[in-house]
Scaffold this active site. Structure first.
Site, mmCIF file in Angstrom:
data_model
loop_
_atom_site.group_PDB
_atom_site.id
_atom_site.type_symbol
_atom_site.label_atom_id
_atom_site.label_comp_id
_atom_site.label_asym_id
_atom_site.label_seq_id
_atom_site.Cartn_x
_atom_site.Cartn_y
_atom_site.Cartn_z
ATOM 1 N N ASP A 17 81.208 27.000 83.928
ATOM 2 C CA ASP A 17 79.756 27.042 83.252
ATOM 3 C C ASP A 17 78.916 26.471 84.582
ATOM 4 O O ASP A 17 79.206 26.503 85.681
ATOM 5 C CB ASP A 17 79.692 25.042 82.577
ATOM 6 N N THR A 63 80.736 32.352 70.125
ATOM 7 C CA THR A 63 80.307 33.217 69.081
ATOM 8 C C THR A 63 78.932 33.158 69.549
ATOM 9 O O THR A 63 78.114 33.618 68.656
ATOM 10 C CB THR A 63 80.650 32.484 68.200
ATOM 11 N N GLU A 64 77.949 32.213 70.066
ATOM 12 C CA GLU A 64 77.051 31.468 69.920
ATOM 13 C C GLU A 64 76.136 31.737 71.195
ATOM 14 O O GLU A 64 74.829 31.993 71.507
ATOM 15 C CB GLU A 64 76.367 29.716 70.627
ATOM 16 N N ASN A 65 76.810 32.498 72.353
ATOM 17 C CA ASN A 65 75.647 33.203 73.324
ATOM 18 C C ASN A 65 75.051 34.311 72.998
ATOM 19 O O ASN A 65 74.221 34.856 73.814
ATOM 20 C CB ASN A 65 76.815 33.554 74.806
ATOM 21 N N TRP A 66 75.144 34.650 71.592
ATOM 22 C CA TRP A 66 74.617 36.056 71.268
ATOM 23 C C TRP A 66 72.727 35.849 71.131
ATOM 24 O O TRP A 66 72.068 36.418 71.109
ATOM 25 C CB TRP A 66 75.431 36.197 70.295
ATOM 26 N N ARG A 188 86.375 21.873 83.660
ATOM 27 C CA ARG A 188 85.198 22.443 83.324
ATOM 28 C C ARG A 188 83.845 22.311 84.258
ATOM 29 O O ARG A 188 83.627 20.882 84.541
ATOM 30 C CB ARG A 188 84.286 22.148 81.785
#
Ligand code: V0D
Length: 240
Positions: A17, A63-66, A188
Site C-alpha cells: 500500500d 476485486t474492488e480496484n476496478w 501492510r
C-alpha cells in the site's frame, strides 16, 4: 507447550500500500508510484528468496480496484506484462516459481495470458513461490468455495457430514500451497491498519506487522526487521 519464538516465517503476505501517496509526495503522477512499486516488487522478491522465504504472497489488485479511474486501471493491467517481460530471466536465475491467484478470467486477455505463461515458464522451479493475488477478493474467494462445495454435495460427490475446515481450505485459491497456504506473517505498508478483504480465512492465526513506509520505500532491511519482530513473538494458535 512448545514456543514458536525464534521460528523463521515460511509464508509472508504483503499488502503493498501507499504507491499513490508516494507519487504525490514526489510531485509525480500516480502511475509513477505504481512503476516504483513494481520495481520494488523485483527488489523484494530477490531479497525474500535469498532470505529463505518459502512463499511470498503479494496483493497486486483487488476485486474492488476496478472502481478506480479507467486510465489508472488500464495502466495497472499493463504492469504484469511489463513485469514478466523484464524479469523472467531473473526469476529463473533465482529458481522462483510464479503462482497467480484471483479471478483471472475477468482480466484483459494479454494480462491473463502473460500470467499463465509465467506460471508455465517457472513451473519446474522449486525455490521460493512468488504468489501474486490479482483480481482477488477474500469474500468472493470464500463464496466461490462454498458454491463449489454445494455443487459437489448436490452431485453426491461430497457427504455434507464430512465437511470440515480442511474442506474449506482445499476449495480456496491457496490450496496449491498445501501446508504453506496460511501466512505466518502479514505485512501492510503505508500505515493503514486494515485487512482490506485479503486472505481473511488464511490469516486466522497470522502475526500482523504494520509499517508506516510507503511500499516503494519498503526496503529489504525493513523486511528483515519485520521478520526479526516476528521471531520475537510467541504465537499461541488459540492456546495459552
Ligand atoms: C495488476 C496490478 C498490479 C500492480 C502492481 N503495482 C502497483 C500497485 C501495487 C504495488 C506493486 C506495483 N504490480 N506490481 C507487480 C504486479 C504483478 C502482478 C501480477 C503478476 F503476475 C506479475 C506482476 C503488479 N500488478
Amino acid at each position: 507447550m512448545t514456543t514458536t519464538k525464534g521460528h523463521f516465517p515460511e509464508h509472508i503476505a504483503i499488502i503493498m500500500d501507499g504507491n499513490g501517496r508516494w507519487a504525490k509526495a514526489h510531485h509525480r503522477p500516480r502511475a509513477f508510484g505504481h512503476k516504483a512499486g513494481m520495481d520494488n516488487v523485483k527488489t523484494l522478491t530477490k531479497a525474500a528468496s535469498r532470505m529463505g522465504i518459502k512463499v511470498l504472497t503479494l496483493y497486486a489488485f483487488s476485486t474492488e480496484n476496478w472502481k478506480r479511474p479507467t486510465d489508472e486501471v488500464n495502466y495497472l493491467m499493463q504492469l504484469p506484462i511489463d513485469f514478466f517481460n523484464t524479469f523472467i530471466p531473473e526469476l529463473m536465475a533465482e529458481n522462483v516459481k510464479v503462482n497467480v491467484m484471483g479471478f483471472l478470467e475477468e482480466l484483459p486477455e494479454k494480462t491473463r495470458q502473460v500470467t499463465y505463461q509465467a506460471m508455465a515458464d517457472t513451473a519446474d522451479n522449486d525455490g521460493m513461490i512468488l504468489n501474486f493475488a490479482l483480481n482477488y477478493g477474500s469474500r468472493a474467494e470464500i463464496t466461490a468455495a462454498v458454491q463449489q462445495i454445494g455443487r459437489e454435495v448436490a452431485n453426491q460427490k461430497l457427504d455434507p457430514e464430512t465437511i470440515d475446515e480442511a474442506t474449506i481450505s482445499q476449495h480456496l485459491m491457496t490450496t496449491s500451497l498445501g501446508a504453506l497456504a496460511d501466512p505466518d506473517l502479514l505485512i501492510r505498508t503505508s500505515g493503514e491498519l486494515r485487512l482490506s478483504n485479503f486472505l481473511l480465512w488464511q490469516l486466522a492465526y497470522s502475526e500482523l506487522y504494520f509499517s508506516d513506509a510507503y511500499w516503494p520505500d519498503f526496503t529489504a532491511d525493513e523486511l528483515a526487521s519485520a521478520i526479526a519482530v516476528f521471531q520475537g513473538r510467541d504465537r499461541r494458535f488459540g492456546g495459552l
